[in-house]
Each structure stands twice: as C-alpha cells, then as structure tokens.
Motif scaffolding. Sequence first.
Motif, PDB file in Angstrom:
ATOM      1  N   GLN A   2     -15.053 -10.293 -18.727  1.00  0.00           N
ATOM      2  CA  GLN A   2     -16.235 -11.105 -18.471  1.00  0.00           C
ATOM      3  C   GLN A   2     -17.531 -10.310 -18.543  1.00  0.00           C
ATOM      4  O   GLN A   2     -18.616 -10.900 -18.568  1.00  0.00           O
ATOM      5  CB  GLN A   2     -16.123 -11.752 -17.072  1.00  0.00           C
ATOM      6  N   ARG A   3     -17.419  -8.972 -18.571  1.00  0.00           N
ATOM      7  CA  ARG A   3     -18.608  -8.126 -18.485  1.00  0.00           C
ATOM      8  C   ARG A   3     -19.547  -8.309 -19.683  1.00  0.00           C
ATOM      9  O   ARG A   3     -20.742  -8.052 -19.587  1.00  0.00           O
ATOM     10  CB  ARG A   3     -18.181  -6.664 -18.371  1.00  0.00           C
ATOM     11  N   THR A  21     -14.741  -7.684  -4.083  1.00  0.00           N
ATOM     12  CA  THR A  21     -15.378  -8.988  -4.262  1.00  0.00           C
ATOM     13  C   THR A  21     -15.111  -9.895  -3.068  1.00  0.00           C
ATOM     14  O   THR A  21     -16.015 -10.581  -2.566  1.00  0.00           O
ATOM     15  CB  THR A  21     -14.856  -9.653  -5.542  1.00  0.00           C
ATOM     16  N   ASN A  38     -20.689 -12.898  -6.820  1.00  0.00           N
ATOM     17  CA  ASN A  38     -20.454 -13.486  -8.145  1.00  0.00           C
ATOM     18  C   ASN A  38     -20.765 -12.476  -9.251  1.00  0.00           C
ATOM     19  O   ASN A  38     -20.037 -12.378 -10.249  1.00  0.00           O
ATOM     20  CB  ASN A  38     -21.310 -14.731  -8.307  1.00  0.00           C
ATOM     21  N   TRP A  39     -21.837 -11.688  -9.054  1.00  0.00           N
ATOM     22  CA  TRP A  39     -22.173 -10.646 -10.039  1.00  0.00           C
ATOM     23  C   TRP A  39     -21.082  -9.577 -10.080  1.00  0.00           C
ATOM     24  O   TRP A  39     -20.692  -9.127 -11.163  1.00  0.00           O
ATOM     25  CB  TRP A  39     -23.509 -10.014  -9.687  1.00  0.00           C
ATOM     26  N   ASP A  59     -28.633  -9.804 -14.581  1.00  0.00           N
ATOM     27  CA  ASP A  59     -28.464 -11.010 -13.768  1.00  0.00           C
ATOM     28  C   ASP A  59     -29.608 -11.061 -12.767  1.00  0.00           C
ATOM     29  O   ASP A  59     -29.565 -10.437 -11.715  1.00  0.00           O
ATOM     30  CB  ASP A  59     -27.111 -10.970 -13.052  1.00  0.00           C
ATOM     31  N   ASP A  87     -14.959  -7.168 -14.091  1.00  0.00           N
ATOM     32  CA  ASP A  87     -13.921  -7.737 -14.947  1.00  0.00           C
ATOM     33  C   ASP A  87     -14.235  -7.388 -16.404  1.00  0.00           C
ATOM     34  O   ASP A  87     -15.228  -7.867 -16.961  1.00  0.00           O
ATOM     35  CB  ASP A  87     -13.867  -9.249 -14.767  1.00  0.00           C
ATOM     36  N   ARG A  98     -20.842 -10.818 -20.860  1.00  0.00           N
ATOM     37  CA  ARG A  98     -21.922 -11.759 -20.584  1.00  0.00           C
ATOM     38  C   ARG A  98     -23.155 -11.030 -20.056  1.00  0.00           C
ATOM     39  O   ARG A  98     -24.284 -11.304 -20.477  1.00  0.00           O
ATOM     40  CB  ARG A  98     -21.465 -12.799 -19.570  1.00  0.00           C
ATOM     41  N   LEU A  99     -22.938 -10.092 -19.134  1.00  0.00           N
ATOM     42  CA  LEU A  99     -24.048  -9.323 -18.594  1.00  0.00           C
ATOM     43  C   LEU A  99     -24.598  -8.352 -19.634  1.00  0.00           C
ATOM     44  O   LEU A  99     -25.811  -8.137 -19.705  1.00  0.00           O
ATOM     45  CB  LEU A  99     -23.599  -8.555 -17.341  1.00  0.00           C
ATOM     46  N   ARG A 126     -17.952  -9.901  -9.372  1.00  0.00           N
ATOM     47  CA  ARG A 126     -16.745 -10.451 -10.008  1.00  0.00           C
ATOM     48  C   ARG A 126     -16.831 -10.349 -11.522  1.00  0.00           C
ATOM     49  O   ARG A 126     -15.848 -10.018 -12.194  1.00  0.00           O
ATOM     50  CB  ARG A 126     -16.559 -11.908  -9.578  1.00  0.00           C
ATOM     51  N   ILE A 127     -18.009 -10.605 -12.084  1.00  0.00           N
ATOM     52  CA  ILE A 127     -18.178 -10.530 -13.532  1.00  0.00           C
ATOM     53  C   ILE A 127     -18.285  -9.083 -13.992  1.00  0.00           C
ATOM     54  O   ILE A 127     -17.693  -8.691 -15.008  1.00  0.00           O
ATOM     55  CB  ILE A 127     -19.436 -11.326 -13.947  1.00  0.00           C
TER      56      ILE A 127
END
Length: 307
Positions: free
Chosen positions: A295-296, A218, A285-286, A27, A292, A298-299, A288-289
């Motif tokens: 959602q991880r 967070t 925001n980073w 990110d 989780d 995505r990174l 939070r992802i």
Amino acid sequence: MAEQRILSPAKPEAGRLRTALKLLWADKPATVAAVFLLVIVLCAVFGPMLLEQVSSRQNLRGRNAPPFDLAKGWLLILGGDQLGRPLLARIVVAASNTMAIAAGAVLASMLIGSALGLCAGYSRGRAGDLIPRLADVIMSFPSLLLAVIVLYMLEPSVGNIILVLAITRIPVYLRTTRAEVLEVRERMFVQAALVMGASTPRIIFRHIMPMILPTILTIATLDFAFVMLAESSLSFLGIGIQPPEVTWGLMVAQGRPYLTTAWWLSFWPGLVIILTTLSLNLLSNWMRIALDPTQRWRLEMGGRKNV
C-alpha cells in the motif's frame, strides 16, 4: 577509513528517517495530526514544570471567567474555572497525567499481550490452547464495567488506573499477535530457518517478530485513543484521578454542573480529547499504509506529485 566506519551506521538510520518524513508529508491530514500530537507531548513533558503553580492558583474574582477576554491576561484566553484557575494552564498540565496513564496502559498491555500471543501462536503444545482461554476470561467482562468494579475496591491512583486499563486491553494484543504468528510460522522462510537449526528464540525474534511488529504498532496507536477515552470516562464518573491531580476527563466532569452558565469549562478539555483521538486515528491510518509494502506506493506517488 576510520571516519567512514564511524559514520556508515548512521547513514541508513538517517535515510529511513528521511523516507518516513517524506511519506508523512505526502499525507497532509496525518502531518497535521503528527504536529498536533507533538504539541500535546511537549505540553505533557514541560507543562507541569512551567505552569503547575499557575494552574492551581485560585482567583475567586475570576470565577467562570468567559473565554477570549484578553484584558485579564493571555492565560485566561480560554476562560477560568469555578475557582478562577486559568483553563489553558490546567489543560496543559492535565496533558501530563492523561498521556502518562494512556501510554503506561498501552505499553504494559502491548508487552504482556504480545508476549503471551507469541507463546500461544508458536507453541504447538498445551500452552497454545490454554493461553487464549485467558483472553476469553478477560473479554467475558465488559472492560469499562471491570474497571469500575476494581477501582471502587482499590484507591483510584495513577498506578491502579494504569493496571486496570492494561488488564482490560491485554486480549486485544494477545489474540492479534497469536493470529499473526499462526500465519507467519507456516511461511517458507520460517520453515527454512527451522530446518537450518535456528533456535526457537532466534526464529521468534529474528524472523517472526519483524513481520508482526507493524500490525502491533498500528493497533497500539488506535488503542492509545481508546485508553485515553476510557480514562476520561472513569474520571467523568468520579472514580478516576482525584483532585488536586487533574486530567482532561476530570475537567469535563468538574464543568458538568455549569454547562448552562459556563459551557467552556467542559467544552475546551472535551475538544482537546476529541482532537487528540482524531489525530491518533489519522496517524494510525497513515502507519497502516506506510508500513505495508503493498500500500506504500499511494504515499510515494502522492509525495512525487507534491514535489
């Protein structure tokens, strides 16, 4: 064998740190924000030791010196204030008080609010009903107005500002933690631990706390930005930190009478406040992802593309 036993505990920690850095690098806005916040923290820690005398040295010949005039020295690259003191040095030194107040208020409110939220969420008795009413009482007063009233009655010192801001932020952590605990305590692994005879402290700190900690962290990152803005607002109103101490909000307030003739007196500390707040929001925001599991990916996918 002895060397393996000594080195083995460090390997998981090194692996976690490497994974966190990879997720952060995936990110790019969060990476830039983390670097900027690291610079701010370094300024807050080492700035007073290196530039405190320079930041308070008056030079009436350099009053309201314009920025980017390198002929007067690199310290005046951002200009001088109404007493000829270099703005760059004052911004670096002011980071110490600003970060100390924000960090102290967030840490105190997080510890107190989370502890009360754990008790209110896990307790099935009277405490579970009474503790949330404390949050309702505090939230019935506007936080900034409550801080203004208390600081008018008390001396506007660093300790009092931290105390007031911490009290106003306790309901955020109390209500969030309580809501998380109410949901987690009904899950199967908590019920299994209860059936197996686990004690209440073990269930709370071993099974429930790791589940709600990412959410609390967070919120704390976002709250750090809010508290910093609240401190700047109090300093701007004249009831925050008093001279000769300095914060970014106080610098903005001191430059207000010169906005038409020397805009840089308020612009540079205001810009630092904006960039710090923006960086905290991006990093939150980073987090939070990254924290989780759903959602991880995505990174992780972004990191693989970069490789």
